[in-house]
Design a protein around this motif. Structure first.
Motif, PDB file in Angstrom:
ATOM      1  N   THR A  22      -2.958  -8.336   8.380  1.00  0.00           N
ATOM      2  CA  THR A  22      -1.709  -9.095   8.433  1.00  0.00           C
ATOM      3  C   THR A  22      -0.492  -8.236   8.163  1.00  0.00           C
ATOM      4  O   THR A  22       0.628  -8.604   8.534  1.00  0.00           O
ATOM      5  CB  THR A  22      -1.719 -10.254   7.406  1.00  0.00           C
ATOM      6  OG1 THR A  22      -1.916  -9.712   6.102  1.00  0.00           O
ATOM      7  CG2 THR A  22      -2.818 -11.252   7.733  1.00  0.00           C
ATOM      8  N   ASP A  23      -0.678  -7.062   7.541  1.00  0.00           N
ATOM      9  CA  ASP A  23       0.478  -6.226   7.210  1.00  0.00           C
ATOM     10  C   ASP A  23       0.902  -5.306   8.341  1.00  0.00           C
ATOM     11  O   ASP A  23       2.078  -5.066   8.541  1.00  0.00           O
ATOM     12  CB  ASP A  23       0.221  -5.419   5.937  1.00  0.00           C
ATOM     13  CG  ASP A  23      -1.002  -4.515   6.031  1.00  0.00           C
ATOM     14  OD1 ASP A  23      -1.842  -4.716   6.944  1.00  0.00           O
ATOM     15  OD2 ASP A  23      -1.124  -3.618   5.188  1.00  0.00           O
ATOM     16  N   ASP A  24      -0.052  -4.786   9.100  1.00  0.00           N
ATOM     17  CA  ASP A  24       0.316  -3.833  10.153  1.00  0.00           C
ATOM     18  C   ASP A  24      -0.362  -4.101  11.500  1.00  0.00           C
ATOM     19  O   ASP A  24      -0.223  -3.322  12.423  1.00  0.00           O
ATOM     20  CB  ASP A  24       0.022  -2.399   9.696  1.00  0.00           C
ATOM     21  CG  ASP A  24      -1.445  -2.180   9.372  1.00  0.00           C
ATOM     22  OD1 ASP A  24      -2.289  -3.048   9.679  1.00  0.00           O
ATOM     23  OD2 ASP A  24      -1.750  -1.119   8.805  1.00  0.00           O
ATOM     24  N   ASP A  25      -1.105  -5.190  11.613  1.00  0.00           N
ATOM     25  CA  ASP A  25      -1.765  -5.618  12.853  1.00  0.00           C
ATOM     26  C   ASP A  25      -2.840  -4.646  13.342  1.00  0.00           C
ATOM     27  O   ASP A  25      -3.278  -4.715  14.473  1.00  0.00           O
ATOM     28  CB  ASP A  25      -0.740  -5.882  13.960  1.00  0.00           C
ATOM     29  CG  ASP A  25      -1.263  -6.861  14.999  1.00  0.00           C
ATOM     30  OD1 ASP A  25      -1.981  -7.807  14.623  1.00  0.00           O
ATOM     31  OD2 ASP A  25      -0.974  -6.660  16.205  1.00  0.00           O
ATOM     32  N   GLU A  26      -3.251  -3.717  12.476  1.00  0.00           N
ATOM     33  CA  GLU A  26      -4.330  -2.793  12.836  1.00  0.00           C
ATOM     34  C   GLU A  26      -5.663  -3.538  12.839  1.00  0.00           C
ATOM     35  O   GLU A  26      -5.843  -4.512  12.111  1.00  0.00           O
ATOM     36  CB  GLU A  26      -4.404  -1.641  11.837  1.00  0.00           C
ATOM     37  CG  GLU A  26      -3.252  -0.676  11.921  1.00  0.00           C
ATOM     38  CD  GLU A  26      -3.260   0.140  13.208  1.00  0.00           C
ATOM     39  OE1 GLU A  26      -4.342   0.603  13.611  1.00  0.00           O
ATOM     40  OE2 GLU A  26      -2.176   0.306  13.788  1.00  0.00           O
ATOM     41  N   HIS A  45     -11.468  -5.885   4.522  1.00  0.00           N
ATOM     42  CA  HIS A  45     -11.210  -4.605   5.186  1.00  0.00           C
ATOM     43  C   HIS A  45     -12.464  -3.748   5.216  1.00  0.00           C
ATOM     44  O   HIS A  45     -12.397  -2.529   5.249  1.00  0.00           O
ATOM     45  CB  HIS A  45     -10.068  -3.860   4.489  1.00  0.00           C
ATOM     46  CG  HIS A  45      -8.819  -4.668   4.414  1.00  0.00           C
ATOM     47  ND1 HIS A  45      -8.095  -5.030   5.525  1.00  0.00           N
ATOM     48  CD2 HIS A  45      -8.182  -5.233   3.365  1.00  0.00           C
ATOM     49  CE1 HIS A  45      -7.063  -5.761   5.161  1.00  0.00           C
ATOM     50  NE2 HIS A  45      -7.097  -5.898   3.863  1.00  0.00           N
ATOM     51  N   GLY A  46     -13.626  -4.377   5.184  1.00  0.00           N
ATOM     52  CA  GLY A  46     -14.875  -3.631   5.187  1.00  0.00           C
ATOM     53  C   GLY A  46     -15.415  -3.458   3.779  1.00  0.00           C
ATOM     54  O   GLY A  46     -14.778  -3.813   2.786  1.00  0.00           O
TER      55      GLY A  46
END
Length: 71
Positions: A22-26, A45-46
């Motif tokens: 949500t912060d950088d769309d990665e 995030h894993g």
């Protein structure tokens, strides 16, 4: 995403779904592990990052809310 994700000692089962931060769309993976204790661990995030463990009535609350919003 994590390369080969190994099963944890306390793991009963898991689901891994692709997503986006949500912060950088990665791209990232949401790993949800059902532990042998009955708790659920959400690792957004894993498996190498911080996660959240949910237990008791809260796991059903999360599931009901997700399913209630299904089209």
């Amino acid at each position: 995403m994590d390369p080969a994700i190994m099963q944890r000692d306390n793991e009963h089962g898991r689901v891994v779904v692709p997503g986006r931060r949500t912060d950088d769309d990665e791209r990232c993976a949401l790993v949800v592990i059902h532990e042998r204790t009955g708790d659920w661990a959400f690792l957004p995030h894993g498996t190498t990052q911080l996660g959240v463990r949910v237990s008791g009535p809260n796991e059903a609350k999360v599931a009901r809310r997700i399913l209630a919003d299904e089209p």
